[in-house]
Design a protein around this motif. Structure first.
Motif, PDB file in Angstrom:
ATOM      1  N   ILE A 117       0.844  -1.205   0.000  1.00  0.00           N
ATOM      2  CA  ILE A 117       0.000   0.000   0.000  1.00  0.00           C
ATOM      3  C   ILE A 117       0.881   1.259   0.000  1.00  0.00           C
ATOM      4  CG2 ILE A 117      -2.149  -0.930   0.952  1.00  0.00           C
ATOM      5  CD1 ILE A 117      -1.106  -0.251   3.750  1.00  0.00           C
ATOM      6  N   PRO A 118       1.632   1.471  -1.073  1.00  0.00           N
ATOM      7  CA  PRO A 118       2.578   2.594  -1.090  1.00  0.00           C
ATOM      8  C   PRO A 118       1.901   3.960  -1.070  1.00  0.00           C
ATOM      9  CG  PRO A 118       2.434   1.574  -3.261  1.00  0.00           C
ATOM     10  CD  PRO A 118       1.693   0.682  -2.321  1.00  0.00           C
ATOM     11  N   SER A 143      14.013   5.494  12.390  1.00  0.00           N
ATOM     12  CA  SER A 143      15.426   5.462  12.012  1.00  0.00           C
ATOM     13  C   SER A 143      15.601   5.404  10.504  1.00  0.00           C
ATOM     14  CB  SER A 143      16.118   4.263  12.659  1.00  0.00           C
ATOM     15  OG  SER A 143      15.508   3.047  12.252  1.00  0.00           O
ATOM     16  N   GLU A 144      14.533   5.049   9.779  1.00  0.00           N
ATOM     17  CA  GLU A 144      14.616   4.984   8.323  1.00  0.00           C
ATOM     18  C   GLU A 144      14.850   6.352   7.688  1.00  0.00           C
ATOM     19  OE1 GLU A 144      14.842   2.112   6.686  1.00  0.00           O
ATOM     20  OE2 GLU A 144      14.715   1.183   8.660  1.00  0.00           O
ATOM     21  N   TRP A 184      21.740  13.970   8.656  1.00  0.00           N
ATOM     22  CA  TRP A 184      20.625  14.253   7.747  1.00  0.00           C
ATOM     23  C   TRP A 184      20.193  13.042   6.934  1.00  0.00           C
ATOM     24  CZ3 TRP A 184      22.587  19.573   5.508  1.00  0.00           C
ATOM     25  CH2 TRP A 184      22.525  20.524   6.542  1.00  0.00           C
ATOM     26  N   GLY A 185      21.010  12.008   6.884  1.00  0.00           N
ATOM     27  CA  GLY A 185      20.576  10.792   6.222  1.00  0.00           C
ATOM     28  C   GLY A 185      21.123  10.592   4.822  1.00  0.00           C
ATOM     29  N   HIS A 186      20.919   9.356   4.325  1.00  0.00           N
ATOM     30  CA  HIS A 186      21.376   8.939   3.000  1.00  0.00           C
ATOM     31  C   HIS A 186      20.257   8.082   2.407  1.00  0.00           C
ATOM     32  CE1 HIS A 186      24.164   6.145   0.519  1.00  0.00           C
ATOM     33  NE2 HIS A 186      23.957   7.259  -0.166  1.00  0.00           N
ATOM     34  N   VAL A 187      19.286   8.764   1.812  1.00  0.00           N
ATOM     35  CA  VAL A 187      18.027   8.133   1.414  1.00  0.00           C
ATOM     36  C   VAL A 187      17.827   8.232  -0.090  1.00  0.00           C
ATOM     37  CG1 VAL A 187      15.509   8.220   1.667  1.00  0.00           C
ATOM     38  CG2 VAL A 187      16.967   8.614   3.655  1.00  0.00           C
ATOM     39  N   ASN A 188      17.351   7.155  -0.694  1.00  0.00           N
ATOM     40  CA  ASN A 188      16.966   7.152  -2.101  1.00  0.00           C
ATOM     41  C   ASN A 188      15.476   7.502  -2.187  1.00  0.00           C
ATOM     42  OD1 ASN A 188      16.319   6.645  -4.744  1.00  0.00           O
ATOM     43  ND2 ASN A 188      16.904   4.490  -4.729  1.00  0.00           N
ATOM     44  N   PRO A 189      15.119   8.705  -2.642  1.00  0.00           N
ATOM     45  CA  PRO A 189      13.714   9.121  -2.606  1.00  0.00           C
ATOM     46  C   PRO A 189      12.825   8.387  -3.597  1.00  0.00           C
ATOM     47  CG  PRO A 189      15.026  10.783  -3.728  1.00  0.00           C
ATOM     48  CD  PRO A 189      15.993   9.780  -3.158  1.00  0.00           C
ATOM     49  N   ARG A 221      11.841   1.708  -0.997  1.00  0.00           N
ATOM     50  CA  ARG A 221      11.667   2.123   0.389  1.00  0.00           C
ATOM     51  C   ARG A 221      11.325   3.600   0.516  1.00  0.00           C
ATOM     52  NH1 ARG A 221      14.472  -1.863   3.820  1.00  0.00           N
ATOM     53  NH2 ARG A 221      14.319  -0.368   5.527  1.00  0.00           N
ATOM     54  N   GLY A 222      11.447   4.347  -0.596  1.00  0.00           N
ATOM     55  CA  GLY A 222      11.230   5.790  -0.548  1.00  0.00           C
ATOM     56  C   GLY A 222       9.837   6.179  -0.097  1.00  0.00           C
ATOM     57  N   VAL A 223       8.839   5.329  -0.371  1.00  0.00           N
ATOM     58  CA  VAL A 223       7.467   5.682   0.016  1.00  0.00           C
ATOM     59  C   VAL A 223       7.341   5.789   1.531  1.00  0.00           C
ATOM     60  CG1 VAL A 223       6.451   4.673  -2.046  1.00  0.00           C
ATOM     61  CG2 VAL A 223       6.703   3.251  -0.004  1.00  0.00           C
ATOM     62  N   TYR A 224       8.108   4.996   2.247  1.00  0.00           N
ATOM     63  CA  TYR A 224       8.096   5.056   3.714  1.00  0.00           C
ATOM     64  C   TYR A 224       9.092   6.094   4.237  1.00  0.00           C
ATOM     65  CZ  TYR A 224       8.325   3.428   8.579  1.00  0.00           C
ATOM     66  OH  TYR A 224       8.283   3.341   9.954  1.00  0.00           O
ATOM     67  N   ASP A 225      10.337   6.020   3.727  1.00  0.00           N
ATOM     68  CA  ASP A 225      11.387   6.910   4.211  1.00  0.00           C
ATOM     69  C   ASP A 225      11.025   8.380   4.001  1.00  0.00           C
ATOM     70  OD1 ASP A 225      12.565   4.461   4.505  1.00  0.00           O
ATOM     71  OD2 ASP A 225      14.214   4.811   3.103  1.00  0.00           O
TER      72      ASP A 225
END
Length: 329
Positions: free
Chosen positions: A87-88, A119-120, A135-140, A144-148
């Protein structure tokens, strides 16, 4: 007169334990959940109480609650890979529209609001352990971007309401938490291992098992959240257990605990899966005089006893098709 608290995501794992805590503290608890991932069995013991009210509602839509409110705890969100892959859009909406609605409600009621971040927001971190200043290292745009990114936006709009409207806000960054009422087959490592042990299946370890996690027992987490809510600190605070362990070592612990006769089946590491996860809780120790008390050995025994008590239908229920697709990408 008892203070009133609204807890969203109340039928979920963490939300239900928060309901228990605030009932025990003498609050009038208003519980809200659309039950998309929550389970009424987690809170059915509270329904006979006069100081407990349940609303079946999706906070992504306009939220109305009659009467005064002192506090809001926003814990409505899918939190496992299986859920947010399934359910993104709803995951993004509850983090954005839902948070906006609840911040507006807090402003209208002059209530203090605590939002559950994760923590995500640190993604696959380049800093270890993770401090609140990172500040993080996130792939938007990754799976996983839908949650992060929902959680990162949630933090941003919460701080905007704090700075622009002077709203009393609190942000908790939750690290891996476990305990009774987790869903056995939600895709997270701890219930996955225990479920496989109880079913006599081989353990699934993604990657080579060298990635790390830090597991906090739910009672410790709830205590940290309670202290943070009543503090006067508005910026994010890590709440988690800094006792770090590799996934392979953790699998060995579960095998020893359960006496499972099993082997480990290695699969490809999921896309953007964090290699390291350990909270720096210096701020929580200083600000809240908080640190975890329950050892992993003790907490795992309690959790295992809970899973053993489940019906066979729960033990064998699976929903891994999307997760498997995500793994194979």
């Amino acid at each position: 007169m008892a203070k009133r608290v609204l807890i969203t995501g109340a039928a979920g794992f963490l939300g239900s334990h928060l309901c228990d805590r605030f009932i025990a503290e003498g609050y009038d608890v208003l519980a809200m959940d659309n039950l998309i991932t929550g389970d009424l069995r987690n809170i059915e013991h509270l329904f006979p109480l006069k100081n407990f009210t349940f609303y079946n509602h999706d906070v992504s839509n306009y939220v109305y609650v009659p009467g005064e409110l002192d506090y809001i705890l926003h814990f409505a969100s899918p939190a496992s890979p299986i859920d947010y892959l399934k359910i993104p859009i709803q995951t993004l909406k509850v983090g954005s529209l839902g948070t906006h609605n609840l911040l507006g409600l807090a402003k209208a009621k002059s209530a203090r609001i605590l939002v559950a971040s994760t923590s995500e927001v640190y993604g696959d971190p380049e800093m270890h352990p993770q401090k609140e200043s990172y500040w993080g290292h996130v792939n938007p745009i990754g799976p996983r971007g839908v949650y992060d990114e929902a959680k990162r936006f949630q933090e941003a709009i919460t701080m905007a309401y704090h700075r622009f409207h002077g709203l009393e806000t609190r942000i908790v960054r939750i690290f891996n938490t476990y305990g009774p009422r987790m869903r056995l087959n939600d895709g997270r490592v701890l219930p996955a291992f225990i479920g496989q042990a109880l079913r006599g299946e081989d353990f699934t370890v993604f990657g080579d098992g060298s990635q790390t996690r830090s597991f906090c027992y739910v009672d410790d987490l709830v205590e940290g959240i309670y202290r943070l809510l009543l503090s006067d600190y508005a910026e994010p605070v890590n709440i988690g257990n800094p006792d770090e362990i590799t996934i392979r070592e953790f699998a060995d612990e579960i095998i020893e605990l359960t006496g499972a006769k099993t082997k480990v089946d290695y699969k490809d590491l999921p896309h953007d899966d964090p290699k390291k996860r350990r909270p720096d809780i210096t701020l929580a120790r200083k600000l809240l005089n908080w640190e975890p008390k329950v050892s992993r050995n003790k907490g795992l025994k309690i959790t295992l006893d809970y899973f053993k008590s489940l019906d066979r239908e729960d033990l064998y229920k699976k929903d891994h098709k999307l997760f498997d697709k995500y793994i194979k990408r």
